[in-house]
Scaffold this motif. Structure first.
Motif, PDB file in Angstrom:
ATOM      1  N   PHE A  56      49.650  39.055  57.323  1.00  9.83           N
ATOM      2  CA  PHE A  56      48.591  39.860  56.731  1.00  9.83           C
ATOM      3  C   PHE A  56      48.957  40.463  55.370  1.00  9.83           C
ATOM      4  O   PHE A  56      48.195  40.368  54.415  1.00  9.83           O
ATOM      5  N   PHE A  57      50.116  41.091  55.273  1.00  9.24           N
ATOM      6  CA  PHE A  57      50.442  41.830  54.051  1.00  9.24           C
ATOM      7  C   PHE A  57      50.528  40.918  52.829  1.00  9.24           C
ATOM      8  O   PHE A  57      49.901  41.188  51.795  1.00  9.24           O
ATOM      9  N   ILE A  58      51.297  39.849  52.923  1.00 10.08           N
ATOM     10  CA  ILE A  58      51.491  38.960  51.775  1.00 10.08           C
ATOM     11  C   ILE A  58      50.170  38.320  51.319  1.00 10.08           C
ATOM     12  O   ILE A  58      49.860  38.313  50.120  1.00 10.08           O
ATOM     13  N   PRO A  59      49.321  37.776  52.238  1.00 10.53           N
ATOM     14  CA  PRO A  59      48.047  37.203  51.767  1.00 10.53           C
ATOM     15  C   PRO A  59      47.109  38.240  51.139  1.00 10.53           C
ATOM     16  O   PRO A  59      46.351  37.925  50.217  1.00 10.53           O
ATOM     17  N   MET A  60      47.142  39.474  51.625  1.00  8.72           N
ATOM     18  CA  MET A  60      46.204  40.487  51.142  1.00  8.72           C
ATOM     19  C   MET A  60      46.712  41.224  49.905  1.00  8.72           C
ATOM     20  O   MET A  60      45.922  41.847  49.197  1.00  8.72           O
ATOM     21  N   VAL A  65      45.879  44.551  44.972  1.00  8.10           N
ATOM     22  CA  VAL A  65      46.384  45.003  43.673  1.00  8.10           C
ATOM     23  C   VAL A  65      45.393  44.673  42.567  1.00  8.10           C
ATOM     24  O   VAL A  65      45.126  45.495  41.678  1.00  8.10           O
ATOM     25  N   ALA A  66      44.821  43.462  42.602  1.00  7.89           N
ATOM     26  CA  ALA A  66      43.895  43.048  41.546  1.00  7.89           C
ATOM     27  C   ALA A  66      42.650  43.925  41.524  1.00  7.89           C
ATOM     28  O   ALA A  66      42.181  44.351  40.454  1.00  7.89           O
ATOM     29  N   ILE A  67      42.081  44.214  42.694  1.00  5.27           N
ATOM     30  CA  ILE A  67      40.868  45.037  42.745  1.00  5.27           C
ATOM     31  C   ILE A  67      41.146  46.453  42.255  1.00  5.27           C
ATOM     32  O   ILE A  67      40.381  47.014  41.454  1.00  5.27           O
ATOM     33  N   LYS A  68      42.251  47.036  42.686  1.00  7.59           N
ATOM     34  CA  LYS A  68      42.560  48.411  42.277  1.00  7.59           C
ATOM     35  C   LYS A  68      42.856  48.497  40.788  1.00  7.59           C
ATOM     36  O   LYS A  68      42.413  49.436  40.115  1.00  7.59           O
ATOM     37  N   LEU A  69      43.573  47.511  40.256  1.00  9.91           N
ATOM     38  CA  LEU A  69      43.839  47.510  38.820  1.00  9.91           C
ATOM     39  C   LEU A  69      42.539  47.387  38.029  1.00  9.91           C
ATOM     40  O   LEU A  69      42.360  48.063  37.000  1.00  9.91           O
ATOM     41  N   ALA A  70      41.637  46.547  38.501  1.00  7.55           N
ATOM     42  CA  ALA A  70      40.363  46.362  37.792  1.00  7.55           C
ATOM     43  C   ALA A  70      39.533  47.644  37.798  1.00  7.55           C
ATOM     44  O   ALA A  70      38.976  48.044  36.766  1.00  7.55           O
ATOM     45  N   VAL A  71      39.460  48.323  38.943  1.00  4.08           N
ATOM     46  CA  VAL A  71      38.674  49.551  39.036  1.00  4.08           C
ATOM     47  C   VAL A  71      39.311  50.666  38.212  1.00  4.08           C
ATOM     48  O   VAL A  71      38.620  51.380  37.468  1.00  4.08           O
ATOM     49  N   PHE A  72      40.609  50.829  38.300  1.00  2.66           N
ATOM     50  CA  PHE A  72      41.297  51.875  37.525  1.00  2.66           C
ATOM     51  C   PHE A  72      41.178  51.608  36.024  1.00  2.66           C
ATOM     52  O   PHE A  72      41.032  52.549  35.238  1.00  2.66           O
ATOM     53  N   ALA A  73      41.241  50.335  35.623  1.00  2.42           N
ATOM     54  CA  ALA A  73      41.079  50.015  34.204  1.00  2.42           C
ATOM     55  C   ALA A  73      39.654  50.302  33.739  1.00  2.42           C
ATOM     56  O   ALA A  73      39.442  50.825  32.641  1.00  2.42           O
ATOM     57  N   LYS A  74      38.667  49.965  34.585  1.00  2.00           N
ATOM     58  CA  LYS A  74      37.267  50.217  34.234  1.00  2.00           C
ATOM     59  C   LYS A  74      37.005  51.709  34.082  1.00  2.00           C
ATOM     60  O   LYS A  74      36.226  52.123  33.202  1.00  2.00           O
ATOM     61  N   MET A  75      37.636  52.538  34.904  1.00  4.05           N
ATOM     62  CA  MET A  75      37.431  53.983  34.847  1.00  4.05           C
ATOM     63  C   MET A  75      38.439  54.669  33.924  1.00  4.05           C
ATOM     64  O   MET A  75      38.547  55.890  33.912  1.00  4.05           O
ATOM     65  N   ALA A 100      37.582  51.200  44.810  1.00  2.27           N
ATOM     66  CA  ALA A 100      38.470  50.054  44.964  1.00  2.27           C
ATOM     67  C   ALA A 100      38.636  49.665  46.430  1.00  2.27           C
ATOM     68  O   ALA A 100      38.628  48.479  46.771  1.00  2.27           O
ATOM     69  N   SER A 101      38.758  50.654  47.302  1.00  4.46           N
ATOM     70  CA  SER A 101      38.904  50.357  48.736  1.00  4.46           C
ATOM     71  C   SER A 101      37.640  49.725  49.296  1.00  4.46           C
ATOM     72  O   SER A 101      37.710  48.804  50.121  1.00  4.46           O
TER      73      SER A 101
END
Length: 365
Positions: A56-60, A65-75, A100-101
């Motif tokens: 689970f951890f490695i595939p997810m 990381v990509a979603i959180k980076l995108a949201v934090f960059a947008k904000m 992001a979550s």
């Protein structure tokens, strides 16, 4: 030489800006990866590493990381000044992490449905689903797919374990905690590792345990060089006694100023109370006479309350602050034309007021 220094400073500033642009996303990516890892480890109580790390951890991890980076960059939170972190920034971090979550959950569930529709052997992204003898997916009476929920290790990529969906909520909370903690640590390190001014940091008290005093203390703590060391607050509100503001205590009332100055070796008293009357200020100055304590005051209290306070606004207390009334502006030109060339008799010239009148009359001749 001056031009060379300016060019050198410009190059250093540009390099530092580029360095921060590259470093900040990398640090955030590490924080996001650590939060997801901690969420899984907390759910499994630091046990059963083979149950969740590879399945689970490695595939997810890349998706999270990509979603959180995108949201934090947008904000615009990736390049936030960490040493200026405050309550408004905390709210922004909570909002960004929540978005992001939510995106992470939606995309993960979408990938699961895609795996159900197009995957082999009925294995989805989050569950292993059961098929019948003909290879068809087995559904219950409500039409939902039946997953293999046996908590027994089986050969295969995901080992037959059901994905713990509460990891989403653990990851959300841990992300907020780690992001905020990293910024708070940077701010604390900056405030506690500042160089001390050449003349040393002056021991001082702040009069006014209110918004104005808190704003002044916050500004002092953020100075690049430590010029003041705030020992405590003075306030006439008895309910504020022993209250702590940014870990600085309220030591007592304004009528205790002289005793505290003698006890604590106070060098300066900073007046930051918009409600302090000239009478009370004059009383404090008289009490501390001979204690070698310097009084400083913040002008334009309305600007201070509005949040525009800076330490550079602090000035020494002068006679006009103690008058209890507006300063009288003399009509110098009119007085000069009236007194010039005349003999003037001043009664009571031996006193302080009479002697001052004599000096002013002489200056008009």
């Amino acid at each position: 030489m001056t031009i060379q220094k300016q060019i050198s400073r410009s190059i250093m500033a540009a390099a530092r800006s580029r360095y921060q642009i590259l470093l900040s996303p990398l640090l955030h990516a590490c924080i996001f990866a650590a939060s997801l890892l901690a969420a899984f480890a907390m759910y499994f109580n630091l046990k059963g590493f083979d149950r969740w790390f590879w399945p689970f951890f490695i595939p997810m991890l890349p998706l999270a990381v990509a979603i959180k980076l995108a949201v934090f960059a947008k904000m615009r939170l990736l390049l936030l000044g960490w040493r200026f972190f405050g309550m408004r920034d905390l709210v922004s971090v909570v909002r960004a992490t929540l978005l992001a979550s939510a995106g992470f959950i939606v995309l993960t569930l979408g990938i699961e449905q895609a795996c159900i529709a197009y995957g082999d052997e009925g294995v989805s992204f989050m569950h292993e689903y059961i098929r019948d003898a003909d290879g068809n997916l087995v559904r219950d009476s409500s039409g939902s797919l039946i997953s293999n929920r046996q908590n027994v290790f089986k050969p295969g990529w995901r080992g037959g374990y059901q994905f713990p969906q509460s990891v989403f909520f653990l990851d959300w909370g841990i992300t907020i905690a780690l992001v905020c903690a990293s910024r708070i640590l940077v701010r604390l390190n900056h405030e506690r590792s500042r160089p001390i001014a050449a003349g040393g940091a002056k021991q001082c008290l702040i009069v006014g345990a209110n918004d104005t005093g808190e704003a002044l203390l916050r500004e002092i703590l953020r100075m690049s060089v430590e010029r003041y060391r705030v020992i405590g607050f003075l306030d006439d509100d008895a309910l504020k006694k022993d209250l702590r503001i940014h870990d600085v205590p309220v030591l007592g009332r304004t009528n205790q100023a002289r005793a505290l100055c003698d006890e604590l070796g106070i060098e300066e008293i900073l007046i930051a109370d918009p409600d302090l009357s000239q009478k009370d200020l004059r009383r404090m100055v008289e009490q501390c006479e001979g204690a070698h304590t310097r009084f400083q005051i913040i002008p334009a209290m309305e600007a201070v309350i509005a949040g525009r306070v800076t330490v550079s606004q602090v000035r020494a207390v002068d006679i006009n602050d103690l008058l209890g009334r507006e300063q009288v502006r003399l009509d110098v030109a009119g007085l000069q034309s009236f007194l010039c060339g005349k003999r003037v008799l001043v009664t009571g010239a031996g006193g302080s007021i009479g002697s001052e009148i004599c000096r002013q009359v002489c200056a008009l001749q």
